[in-house]
Write an enzyme that holds these catalytic residues in place. Sequence first.
Site, PDB file in Angstrom:
ATOM      1  N   GLU A   1      -5.688  49.825  45.765  1.00 35.26           N
ATOM      2  CA  GLU A   1      -5.939  50.985  44.909  1.00 35.26           C
ATOM      3  C   GLU A   1      -4.800  51.998  45.020  1.00 35.26           C
ATOM      4  OE1 GLU A   1     -10.812  50.973  45.091  1.00 35.26           O
ATOM      5  OE2 GLU A   1      -9.704  51.680  46.820  1.00 35.26           O
TER       6      GLU A   1
ATOM      7  N   GLY B   1     -18.499  49.210  40.918  1.00 34.66           N
ATOM      8  CA  GLY B   1     -19.348  48.259  40.203  1.00 34.66           C
ATOM      9  C   GLY B   1     -20.118  49.003  39.112  1.00 34.66           C
TER      10      GLY B   1
ATOM     11  N   MET C   1     -18.504  52.682  47.569  1.00 39.55           N
ATOM     12  CA  MET C   1     -18.858  52.791  48.985  1.00 39.55           C
ATOM     13  C   MET C   1     -18.280  54.022  49.699  1.00 39.55           C
ATOM     14  SD  MET C   1     -18.591  48.699  49.850  1.00 39.55           S
ATOM     15  CE  MET C   1     -19.300  48.821  51.478  1.00 39.55           C
ATOM     16  N   GLU C   2     -17.642  54.934  48.959  1.00 36.26           N
ATOM     17  CA  GLU C   2     -17.009  56.082  49.629  1.00 36.26           C
ATOM     18  C   GLU C   2     -17.229  57.430  48.945  1.00 36.26           C
ATOM     19  OE1 GLU C   2     -15.058  53.441  48.514  1.00 36.26           O
ATOM     20  OE2 GLU C   2     -15.185  52.315  50.388  1.00 36.26           O
TER      21      GLU C   2
ATOM     22  N   ASP D   1     -16.439  45.164  38.360  1.00 38.26           N
ATOM     23  CA  ASP D   1     -17.520  44.167  38.359  1.00 38.26           C
ATOM     24  C   ASP D   1     -18.797  44.820  37.846  1.00 38.26           C
ATOM     25  OD1 ASP D   1     -17.106  45.201  41.412  1.00 38.26           O
ATOM     26  OD2 ASP D   1     -19.218  45.069  40.914  1.00 38.26           O
TER      27      ASP D   1
HETATM   28  N1  ADE Z   1     -16.746  48.627  44.599  1.00 33.20           N
HETATM   29  C1  ADE Z   1     -16.441  47.843  43.544  1.00 33.20           C
HETATM   30  N2  ADE Z   1     -17.508  47.128  43.165  1.00 33.20           N
HETATM   31  C2  ADE Z   1     -18.509  47.457  44.005  1.00 33.20           C
HETATM   32  C3  ADE Z   1     -19.840  47.033  44.140  1.00 33.20           C
HETATM   33  N3  ADE Z   1     -20.365  46.122  43.326  1.00 33.20           N
HETATM   34  N4  ADE Z   1     -20.593  47.579  45.129  1.00 33.20           N
HETATM   35  C4  ADE Z   1     -20.068  48.477  45.961  1.00 33.20           C
HETATM   36  N5  ADE Z   1     -18.803  48.922  45.898  1.00 33.20           N
HETATM   37  C5  ADE Z   1     -18.027  48.402  44.924  1.00 33.20           C
END
Ligand code: ADE
Length: 232
Positions: free
Chosen positions: A12, A80, A174-175, A198
Amino acid sequence: MRLAIICAMEEELAAIEAALSLTLIAKLNKASNCYAEYQFGEHTLIMVVSGIGKVNAAVTTQILIENFAVDAIINVGVAGSLTRKLCFGDVVIATDLVEHDFDITAFGVPLGQIARMDTFSFAADAKLNSLLEQISLVSNQLVLGRIVSGDQFIDDGQKAVFLHTEFAALACEMEGAAIAHVCYLNKIPFAVVRSLSDMAGQDGQGIHSFNELKEMAAERAALVIKNLLERL
Ligand code: ADE
């Protein structure tokens, strides 16, 4: 302006470095991470890879605030999607963020509410967001909405639908909420810019899609940052 950029992963940050022409001023190693200070026009940028997850992100944010006199912090990277209305490469600018895995529901407290805290979600800076929402991308949508964070990679369509319904969130990562939480405690303005790699497991598009598309999504997020810096 002294602006910090936090990415969770090297990929990133590399996308941002590739998009900008930067002059290195100094580097500082702290708590196993490297904080690189750059001149970018009239601005100073401090860029760091925090590592993945809420604790890494929180430690990095506090170090930035205590050591670099930052005016604002921007978290940039991939996420995501929690809705089929958004597609790979689209960018979500967080209006506000919630830690979706903070769970004291046993006490009758809503999921995501931090114990004894005076807010449910952490609101991003209105001025940064108003600049960000003016940016238009040629081939992707850019939308504002809630982002949720937790120490889990979401690769489960049912969980994605749950997070979307429970929190009215557009994206998960996640952050971001941990960075937002630390900024809130220190009264530092922040923004979170995430491009979708995703579908968090919806339609079978989870980990494989993340592995294949994370560089593309990181480039889209970097493009938004380049545009933002030109408007500051
Ligand atoms: N970062 C990118 N895709 C993610 C996902 N599906 N879950 C958590 N963090 C992510």
